[in-house]
Design a protein around this motif. Structure first.
Motif, PDB file in Angstrom:
ATOM      1  N   MET A  12      41.058  41.070  73.208  1.00 52.78           N
ATOM      2  CA  MET A  12      41.376  41.933  72.086  1.00 52.78           C
ATOM      3  C   MET A  12      40.986  43.365  72.380  1.00 52.78           C
ATOM      4  O   MET A  12      41.274  44.257  71.604  1.00 52.78           O
ATOM      5  N   GLU A  13      40.345  43.619  73.479  1.00 52.84           N
ATOM      6  CA  GLU A  13      39.865  44.952  73.793  1.00 52.84           C
ATOM      7  C   GLU A  13      41.009  45.954  73.729  1.00 52.84           C
ATOM      8  O   GLU A  13      42.086  45.735  74.255  1.00 52.84           O
ATOM      9  N   GLY A  14      40.773  47.067  73.048  1.00 49.06           N
ATOM     10  CA  GLY A  14      41.770  48.104  72.918  1.00 49.06           C
ATOM     11  C   GLY A  14      42.692  47.928  71.725  1.00 49.06           C
ATOM     12  O   GLY A  14      43.352  48.860  71.317  1.00 49.06           O
ATOM     13  N   MET A  15      42.754  46.730  71.148  1.00 51.23           N
ATOM     14  CA  MET A  15      43.633  46.490  70.020  1.00 51.23           C
ATOM     15  C   MET A  15      42.962  46.957  68.732  1.00 51.23           C
ATOM     16  O   MET A  15      41.792  46.677  68.504  1.00 51.23           O
ATOM     17  N   LEU A  16      43.696  47.684  67.929  1.00 47.99           N
ATOM     18  CA  LEU A  16      43.176  48.132  66.651  1.00 47.99           C
ATOM     19  C   LEU A  16      43.733  47.260  65.539  1.00 47.99           C
ATOM     20  O   LEU A  16      44.947  47.100  65.423  1.00 47.99           O
ATOM     21  N   LEU A  17      42.853  46.691  64.757  1.00 47.64           N
ATOM     22  CA  LEU A  17      43.262  45.878  63.614  1.00 47.64           C
ATOM     23  C   LEU A  17      43.391  46.780  62.403  1.00 47.64           C
ATOM     24  O   LEU A  17      42.519  47.619  62.147  1.00 47.64           O
ATOM     25  N   SER A  18      44.459  46.604  61.654  1.00 50.37           N
ATOM     26  CA  SER A  18      44.661  47.409  60.454  1.00 50.37           C
ATOM     27  C   SER A  18      45.506  46.624  59.457  1.00 50.37           C
ATOM     28  O   SER A  18      46.162  45.645  59.808  1.00 50.37           O
ATOM     29  N   GLY A  19      45.467  47.072  58.219  1.00 48.13           N
ATOM     30  CA  GLY A  19      46.281  46.469  57.178  1.00 48.13           C
ATOM     31  C   GLY A  19      45.468  45.627  56.217  1.00 48.13           C
ATOM     32  O   GLY A  19      44.311  45.280  56.482  1.00 48.13           O
ATOM     33  N   LEU A  20      46.095  45.327  55.079  1.00 50.34           N
ATOM     34  CA  LEU A  20      45.478  44.546  54.013  1.00 50.34           C
ATOM     35  C   LEU A  20      46.332  43.333  53.709  1.00 50.34           C
ATOM     36  O   LEU A  20      47.556  43.410  53.727  1.00 50.34           O
ATOM     37  N   ASN A  21      45.666  42.236  53.396  1.00 51.29           N
ATOM     38  CA  ASN A  21      46.360  41.034  52.946  1.00 51.29           C
ATOM     39  C   ASN A  21      45.594  40.451  51.765  1.00 51.29           C
ATOM     40  O   ASN A  21      44.380  40.266  51.858  1.00 51.29           O
ATOM     41  N   ASN A  22      46.299  40.163  50.699  1.00 47.68           N
ATOM     42  CA  ASN A  22      45.710  39.468  49.556  1.00 47.68           C
ATOM     43  C   ASN A  22      46.000  37.983  49.730  1.00 47.68           C
ATOM     44  O   ASN A  22      47.152  37.593  49.945  1.00 47.68           O
ATOM     45  N   VAL A  23      44.949  37.174  49.675  1.00 55.38           N
ATOM     46  CA  VAL A  23      45.091  35.734  49.818  1.00 55.38           C
ATOM     47  C   VAL A  23      44.288  35.053  48.716  1.00 55.38           C
ATOM     48  O   VAL A  23      43.468  35.682  48.052  1.00 55.38           O
ATOM     49  N   THR A  24      44.536  33.777  48.542  1.00 63.71           N
ATOM     50  CA  THR A  24      43.832  32.999  47.520  1.00 63.71           C
ATOM     51  C   THR A  24      42.954  31.961  48.206  1.00 63.71           C
ATOM     52  O   THR A  24      43.388  31.304  49.154  1.00 63.71           O
TER      53      THR A  24
ATOM     54  N   SER B 143      42.632  31.610  67.521  1.00 57.07           N
ATOM     55  CA  SER B 143      42.444  30.616  66.455  1.00 57.07           C
ATOM     56  C   SER B 143      40.968  30.309  66.213  1.00 57.07           C
ATOM     57  O   SER B 143      40.609  29.714  65.212  1.00 57.07           O
ATOM     58  N   ARG B 144      40.091  30.711  67.155  1.00 55.00           N
ATOM     59  CA  ARG B 144      38.631  30.557  66.996  1.00 55.00           C
ATOM     60  C   ARG B 144      38.011  31.951  66.985  1.00 55.00           C
ATOM     61  O   ARG B 144      38.321  32.763  67.857  1.00 55.00           O
ATOM     62  N   PHE B 145      37.162  32.199  66.022  1.00 56.09           N
ATOM     63  CA  PHE B 145      36.482  33.488  65.942  1.00 56.09           C
ATOM     64  C   PHE B 145      35.177  33.330  65.189  1.00 56.09           C
ATOM     65  O   PHE B 145      34.833  32.237  64.752  1.00 56.09           O
ATOM     66  N   THR B 146      34.439  34.425  65.059  1.00 55.07           N
ATOM     67  CA  THR B 146      33.115  34.392  64.445  1.00 55.07           C
ATOM     68  C   THR B 146      33.126  35.180  63.146  1.00 55.07           C
ATOM     69  O   THR B 146      33.618  36.307  63.105  1.00 55.07           O
TER      70      THR B 146
ATOM     71  N   VAL C 255      34.567  39.652  60.562  1.00 55.56           N
ATOM     72  CA  VAL C 255      35.228  38.658  61.393  1.00 55.56           C
ATOM     73  C   VAL C 255      35.530  39.297  62.747  1.00 55.56           C
ATOM     74  O   VAL C 255      36.229  40.306  62.812  1.00 55.56           O
ATOM     75  N   TYR C 256      34.963  38.715  63.810  1.00 54.58           N
ATOM     76  CA  TYR C 256      35.150  39.220  65.167  1.00 54.58           C
ATOM     77  C   TYR C 256      35.781  38.142  66.040  1.00 54.58           C
ATOM     78  O   TYR C 256      35.524  36.951  65.839  1.00 54.58           O
ATOM     79  N   SER C 257      36.522  38.582  67.058  1.00 57.49           N
ATOM     80  CA  SER C 257      36.922  37.619  68.077  1.00 57.49           C
ATOM     81  C   SER C 257      35.635  37.097  68.703  1.00 57.49           C
ATOM     82  O   SER C 257      34.601  37.778  68.693  1.00 57.49           O
ATOM     83  N   THR C 258      35.671  35.899  69.240  1.00 64.43           N
ATOM     84  CA  THR C 258      34.483  35.325  69.865  1.00 64.43           C
ATOM     85  C   THR C 258      33.989  36.229  70.994  1.00 64.43           C
ATOM     86  O   THR C 258      32.790  36.484  71.129  1.00 64.43           O
ATOM     87  N   GLU C 259      34.914  36.764  71.764  1.00 63.00           N
ATOM     88  CA  GLU C 259      34.568  37.654  72.882  1.00 63.00           C
ATOM     89  C   GLU C 259      33.866  38.921  72.381  1.00 63.00           C
ATOM     90  O   GLU C 259      32.829  39.315  72.914  1.00 63.00           O
ATOM     91  N   ASP C 260      34.412  39.546  71.342  1.00 61.21           N
ATOM     92  CA  ASP C 260      33.805  40.767  70.815  1.00 61.21           C
ATOM     93  C   ASP C 260      32.446  40.488  70.176  1.00 61.21           C
ATOM     94  O   ASP C 260      31.517  41.296  70.282  1.00 61.21           O
ATOM     95  N   PHE C 261      32.314  39.326  69.521  1.00 65.34           N
ATOM     96  CA  PHE C 261      31.020  38.998  68.918  1.00 65.34           C
ATOM     97  C   PHE C 261      29.971  38.765  70.001  1.00 65.34           C
ATOM     98  O   PHE C 261      28.821  39.190  69.869  1.00 65.34           O
ATOM     99  N   ASP C 262      30.360  38.114  71.101  1.00 65.60           N
ATOM    100  CA  ASP C 262      29.426  37.915  72.206  1.00 65.60           C
ATOM    101  C   ASP C 262      28.964  39.254  72.785  1.00 65.60           C
ATOM    102  O   ASP C 262      27.778  39.437  73.090  1.00 65.60           O
ATOM    103  N   LYS C 263      29.894  40.207  72.919  1.00 64.88           N
ATOM    104  CA  LYS C 263      29.537  41.544  73.418  1.00 64.88           C
ATOM    105  C   LYS C 263      28.575  42.236  72.450  1.00 64.88           C
ATOM    106  O   LYS C 263      27.614  42.877  72.866  1.00 64.88           O
ATOM    107  N   LEU C 264      28.842  42.114  71.158  1.00 62.67           N
ATOM    108  CA  LEU C 264      27.961  42.689  70.143  1.00 62.67           C
ATOM    109  C   LEU C 264      26.569  42.064  70.239  1.00 62.67           C
ATOM    110  O   LEU C 264      25.554  42.762  70.189  1.00 62.67           O
ATOM    111  N   GLY C 265      26.512  40.764  70.404  1.00 60.62           N
ATOM    112  CA  GLY C 265      25.236  40.069  70.544  1.00 60.62           C
ATOM    113  C   GLY C 265      24.439  40.549  71.748  1.00 60.62           C
ATOM    114  O   GLY C 265      23.219  40.724  71.659  1.00 60.62           O
TER     115      GLY C 265
END
Length: 142
Positions: free
Chosen positions: A1-13, A32-35, A46-56
């Motif tokens: 996911m490195e370099g990808m910017l997440l943006s936008g809003l979604n309303n869910v129930t 499909s798996r994340f932290t 909510v982070y990708s598993t890879e990004d959360f590991d880097k943060l850790g």
């Protein structure tokens, strides 16, 4: 996911079991798996598993005096989760409770992560943030 910017809003129930349909565009970016962990301002991060590991690893490298609050917040609350074939995600009960999640949920893409908010809390936060945003934009000459 490195370099990808997440943006936008979604309303869910959220259903009575604590499941939401996690938005497809965010599943594509995060996998499909994340932290999920306790975030700031009353939401969940909510982070990708890879990004959360880097943060850790970054948190672990900090001196204990600086790191303990981050460790107790981001690391202790962290749960690895997986969506099912329909894109449904079970948000762990402890995280639902700490974020005050009700039936109406907002999932927001926020640069390197997603945030999960109770819709009423999201609306309240944004009402306050609009003033700050206007002042910030004025300072940037936009």
């Amino acid at each position: 996911m490195e370099g990808m910017l997440l943006s936008g809003l979604n309303n869910v129930t959220m259903d009575s079991k604590g499941r939401i349909t996690f938005p497809a565009k965010f599943r594509e970016a995060l996998g499909s798996r994340f932290t999920i962990t306790k975030g700031l301002d009353g939401c969940l991060f909510v982070y990708s598993t890879e990004d959360f590991d880097k943060l850790g690893e970054k948190i672990r490298a900090l001196p204990m005096a600086k790191a303990r609050t981050l460790q107790r917040t981001f690391m202790a609350w962290a749960c690895e989760v997986e969506t099912d074939k329909q894109g449904k995600l079970l948000i762990p009960k402890e995280l639902r409770e700490t974020a005050g999640l009700g039936k109406e949920i907002v999932v927001a893409g926020v640069t390197d992560r997603c945030e999960i908010w109770d819709k009423a809390r999201w609306d309240e936060y944004n009402a306050k943030a609009e003033e700050i945003l206007a002042e910030t934009l004025e300072g940037l000459d936009i």
